[in-house]
Motif scaffolding. Structure first.
Motif, short mmCIF file in Angstrom:
data_model
loop_
_atom_site.label_atom_id
_atom_site.label_comp_id
_atom_site.label_asym_id
_atom_site.label_seq_id
_atom_site.Cartn_x
_atom_site.Cartn_y
_atom_site.Cartn_z
N ALA A 80 0.82 -1.20 0.00
CA ALA A 80 0.00 0.00 0.00
C ALA A 80 0.86 1.26 0.00
N GLU A 84 0.78 3.99 -3.10
CA GLU A 84 0.43 5.39 -2.87
C GLU A 84 1.59 6.32 -3.22
N PRO A 291 -7.29 -1.97 9.06
CA PRO A 291 -7.39 -1.34 7.73
C PRO A 291 -5.99 -1.14 7.15
N THR A 292 -5.34 -2.26 6.86
CA THR A 292 -3.90 -2.24 6.55
C THR A 292 -3.56 -1.36 5.36
N ALA A 293 -4.29 -1.54 4.26
CA ALA A 293 -3.98 -0.75 3.06
C ALA A 293 -4.18 0.74 3.33
N GLU A 294 -5.23 1.08 4.05
CA GLU A 294 -5.48 2.49 4.34
C GLU A 294 -4.40 3.06 5.27
N LEU A 295 -3.89 2.24 6.19
CA LEU A 295 -2.79 2.69 7.04
C LEU A 295 -1.59 3.09 6.18
N ARG A 297 -1.55 3.94 2.96
CA ARG A 297 -1.83 5.12 2.15
C ARG A 297 -1.78 6.40 2.99
N ARG A 298 -2.37 6.34 4.18
CA ARG A 298 -2.39 7.54 5.02
C ARG A 298 -0.99 7.91 5.49
N ARG A 301 0.63 9.88 2.71
CA ARG A 301 0.07 11.24 2.64
C ARG A 301 0.60 12.11 3.78
N LEU A 317 -6.92 4.78 13.04
CA LEU A 317 -8.04 4.19 12.32
C LEU A 317 -8.58 3.00 13.10
#
Length: 338
Positions: A80, A84, A291-295, A297-298, A301, A317
């Protein structure tokens, strides 16, 4: 070999405009950016990253140091981060700390020597002098998944406390009263947080947790199998075992299978960290999903915000409970009053 002035001529813009596109300058319009990229593709132009970094003092690279590359959680996290970062025009260099502070510091030094623009670290248990030094320096640094006591660094992590409370309530509703927990090391923030959340939830549901029911593993399969064996050999073994990560759950599964025991008839199993293969074995494993992928990506960012001088805040999260069959079905286990 095409040069930057050839790209400028092909796109009908100045050399300075091409340079701004290469450096992701927000002042360039989308239409102009597309023309430049089309010209680069037509001419098969490849920018000289080394030369650009010497001019701009930026390498458009990020360093990522993960805990254990064999752990599916970290593999998904790295993917992820890489996806990103690539979308933002950055390349990621990955180092595997293997849960060792000395290995972590080796990669920190190496990545700094490679002049990465920023560091993403899933820190090991120890607060090393090098990591402290980097945290006080000018190089952007973000902690991912874990934090370190006394080190003030923006972080991105999951909070599993609510999901753990829901899991304990689920086990209690199924009639399980003797519940054991195999945590990660107490020196890791994730190990401490999951243990505290489990004990708090057990107390809220009036469940007594004997000292021998709370064991410390190392987030690896071997410790999961060894501790599961010890728990099952107790004079009064647990009815359910909650493992603190997916690899320890794998070790527990191996031990239960080797003994010829039935899941959940003889012992129920649940895991922190959901992985795809939990859904493809029988019975399917109840797990807490981060929420591994979101971790990932965030985290990218957040570090890009640091790089561009924007205000940053740590990100937390929520994890979620995924109920499957490995703990039983409602009403299948009778209360035994123990």
């Amino acid at each position: 070999m095409a040069r930057i002035k050839d790209v400028a001529a092909q796109a009908g813009v100045s050399v300075a405009t091409v340079s701004r596109v290469l450096n992701n300058n927000p002042s360039v319009t989308e239409e102009t950016r597309n023309r430049v990229h089309e010209a680069m593709a037509a001419l098969n132009y490849r920018p000289n990253a080394v030369a650009r970094s010497l001019r701009t003092e930026a390498t458009r690279t990020l360093g990522l140091i993960i805990g254990d590359i064999l752990n599916p959680f970290f593999a998904e996290l790295a993917r992820a981060v890489e996806d990103e970062a690539r979308e933002a025009g950055y390349t990621v260099i990955i180092g595997n700390a293997d849960e060792r502070p000395d290995q972590q510091d080796h990669y920190v030094r190496t990545l700094l020597e490679q002049r990465v623009d920023g560091l993403l670290i899933c820190p090991t248990a120890e607060v090393t002098p090098l990591v402290e030094e980097v945290s006080r320096g000018e190089r952007p640094l973000v902690f991912l998944d874990r934090t370190l006591s006394g080190v003030e660094v923006p972080s991105v992590r999951a909070d599993g406390s609510t999901a753990i409370a829901e899991l304990v309530a689920h086990l209690r509703a199924l009639g399980h009263r003797r519940i054991a927990f195999v945590s990660g090391p107490s020196t890791l923030s994730t190990g401490r947080e999951r243990t505290e959340a489990f004990l708090r939830a057990a107390a809220e549901h009036g469940l007594e947790v004997p000292e021998e029911y709370v064991r410390v593993g190392d987030f690896r399969a071997g410790s999961g199998q060894r501790i599961t064996s010890e728990l099952l050999d107790l004079a009064e073994p647990p009815q359910a075992i909650f493992l603190g990560d997916n690899l320890m759950a794998l070790g527990a599964l191996d031990e239960v299978r080797e003994r010829g025991l039935d899941i959940p008839g003889d012992v129920a199993l649940a895991s922190f960290d959901d992985v795809p293969w939990f859904n493809h074995i029988h019975p399917r494993i109840t797990a807490i999903s981060q929420p591994t992928a979101e971790l990932g990506r965030r985290a990218v960012r957040l570090i890009l915000d640091e790089l561009h001088g924007r205000a940053t805040e740590s990100v937390v999260l929520p994890a979620t409970l995924v109920v499957r069959e490995s703990c039983g079905e409602t009403g299948t286990r009778k209360e035994d009053g123990s």
